[in-house]
Design an enzyme around this catalytic site. Structure first.
Site, PDB file in Angstrom:
ATOM      1  N   ASP A  80       2.766  -2.126   4.008  1.00 14.39           N
ATOM      2  CA  ASP A  80       3.714  -2.285   3.297  1.00 14.39           C
ATOM      3  C   ASP A  80       4.670  -1.003   3.549  1.00 14.39           C
ATOM      4  O   ASP A  80       4.250   0.061   3.064  1.00 14.39           O
ATOM      5  CB  ASP A  80       3.780  -3.107   1.995  1.00 14.39           C
ATOM      6  CG  ASP A  80       5.040  -4.081   1.790  1.00 14.39           C
ATOM      7  OD1 ASP A  80       5.815  -4.102   2.747  1.00 14.39           O
ATOM      8  OD2 ASP A  80       5.200  -4.633   0.500  1.00 14.39           O
ATOM      9  N   ASN A  92       6.556 -13.537   8.854  1.00 14.88           N
ATOM     10  CA  ASN A  92       7.131 -12.575   9.551  1.00 14.88           C
ATOM     11  C   ASN A  92       8.317 -12.871  10.843  1.00 14.88           C
ATOM     12  O   ASN A  92       9.007 -12.330  11.334  1.00 14.88           O
ATOM     13  CB  ASN A  92       6.584 -11.133   9.999  1.00 14.88           C
ATOM     14  CG  ASN A  92       5.876 -10.406   9.153  1.00 14.88           C
ATOM     15  OD1 ASN A  92       4.940  -9.830   9.226  1.00 14.88           O
ATOM     16  ND2 ASN A  92       6.753 -10.364   7.825  1.00 14.88           N
TER      17      ASN A  92
HETATM   18  C1  FPP Z   1       5.574  -4.545   6.363  1.00 16.30           C
HETATM   19  O1  FPP Z   1       6.587  -3.514   5.967  1.00 16.30           O
HETATM   20  C2  FPP Z   1       5.204  -4.192   7.683  1.00 16.30           C
HETATM   21  C3  FPP Z   1       4.972  -5.050   8.716  1.00 16.30           C
HETATM   22  C4  FPP Z   1       5.768  -6.348   8.594  1.00 16.30           C
HETATM   23  C5  FPP Z   1       4.769  -4.994   9.992  1.00 16.30           C
HETATM   24  C6  FPP Z   1       3.706  -3.674  10.090  1.00 16.30           C
HETATM   25  C7  FPP Z   1       3.657  -3.232  11.320  1.00 16.30           C
HETATM   26  C8  FPP Z   1       3.183  -2.147  11.992  1.00 16.30           C
HETATM   27  C9  FPP Z   1       2.916  -1.119  11.033  1.00 16.30           C
HETATM   28  C10 FPP Z   1       3.463  -1.439  13.391  1.00 16.30           C
HETATM   29  C11 FPP Z   1       2.963  -2.231  14.518  1.00 16.30           C
HETATM   30  C12 FPP Z   1       1.462  -2.533  14.346  1.00 16.30           C
HETATM   31  C13 FPP Z   1       0.341  -2.220  15.042  1.00 16.30           C
HETATM   32  C14 FPP Z   1      -0.964  -2.701  14.704  1.00 16.30           C
HETATM   33  C15 FPP Z   1       0.646  -1.071  16.213  1.00 16.30           C
HETATM   34  P1  FPP Z   1       8.042  -3.969   5.689  1.00 16.30           P
HETATM   35  O2  FPP Z   1       8.700  -4.037   7.060  1.00 16.30           O
HETATM   36  O3  FPP Z   1       7.938  -5.514   5.100  1.00 16.30           O
HETATM   37  O4  FPP Z   1       8.661  -2.992   4.941  1.00 16.30           O
HETATM   38  P2  FPP Z   1       9.559  -3.098   3.598  1.00 16.30           P
HETATM   39  O5  FPP Z   1       8.734  -3.830   2.685  1.00 16.30           O
HETATM   40  O6  FPP Z   1       9.765  -1.935   3.066  1.00 16.30           O
HETATM   41  O7  FPP Z   1      10.829  -3.886   4.035  1.00 16.30           O
END
Ligand code: FPP
Length: 242
Positions: free
Chosen positions: A2, A50
């Protein structure tokens, strides 16, 4: 994983820049986990919820996943890492599904570590899917309802993952957010303030040291647990978490 979005917003960057930096953290942490002898590492890379994000963000996440599969192939093979997935993979774009299936197959004999990507994943939905599988088996006469037990559900959940020992969530949130709800029944929960893109190998080390100091009783008292642990060491019987 996150905090990609907040990492980017704090730097006046686009959220997609945060995901790109998050993908670098994935590479770092996979290698660190392998070096430390972790047997299973599951990354919550894309939840079913998502899909509701703006299409540019979803598109960038799909692109980052495809890049990861392409760029990490050699490294996964060299380090003996087996790739598996959980989630409603059929909902992913065709090209990504094909690339995933190919790499899952290519790494299937690797024995060093299992890297599980949770993609288009939701734990409640996974439980619903497992219930459907079990009901189908009962209706076909392959399974008697009185024989349904925890192991039936373990087996019906895709991935065949062992129970979660340690669950790490970054960015200060203290929620499970529909991640491995069944498998995390006795997981130790480690909440880390850092945003995911700032998560380093040393942070994984710190989480593992914290985990090593936990007293895991699985509903027992310490003396009984120790006795059972000694007994299971000399017999084939296994206890949860052993
Ligand atoms: C949550 O942070 C993260 C995600 C929804 C996506 C995770 C993806 C990656 C780390 C990159 C791609 C993955 C791989 C395996 C190569 P958020 O966007 O919800 O952050 P926030 O809560 O600060 O908005």
């Amino acid at each position: 994983m996150d905090g990609n979005g907040r990492w980017a917003e704090g730097r006046s960057l686009a959220r997609t820049d945060g995901h790109r930096e998050g993908a670098s953290a994935v590479r770092r942490v996979v290698r660190a986990a392998r070096r430390r002898g972790i047997e299973y590492l599951t990354l919550y890379a894309f939840s079913l919820q998502n899909w509701g994000r703006p299409s540019t963000e979803v598109g960038e996440l799909m692109r980052l996943l495809a890049t990861f599969l392409r760029d990490e192939r050699e490294d996964l093979m060299r380090r003996g890492i087996r790739l598996v997935t959980i989630g409603r993979i059929h909902a992913l774009p065709d090209s990504l599904r094909v690339a995933l299936a190919e790499l899952v197959q290519a790494t299937s004999s690797n024995r060093g570590m299992t890297l599980c990507l949770a993609l288009s994943y939701g734990a409640r939905e996974a439980i619903v899917d497992a219930v459907r599988t079990i009901v189908d088996a009962v209706q076909l006469g392959e399974l008697a309802s009185e024989n349904i037990g925890e192991q039936t559900i373990d087996a019906a959940l895709d991935g065949g993952l062992p129970p979660v020992d340690l669950l790490i969530r970054t960015s200060g949130e203290q929620r499970l957010s529909n991640f491995l709800l069944w498998e995390s029944a006795y997981a130790e929960l480690c909440f880390v303030q850092k945003r995911w893109p700032d998560f380093m190998a040393s942070d994984l080390g710190a989480a593992l040291r914290w985990y090593a100091g936990r007293d895991r009783r699985f509903g027992l008292v310490a003396s009984v647990r120790q006795r059972l642990r000694r007994r299971s060491a000399t017999s084939s019987r296994t206890l949860p978490g052993m």
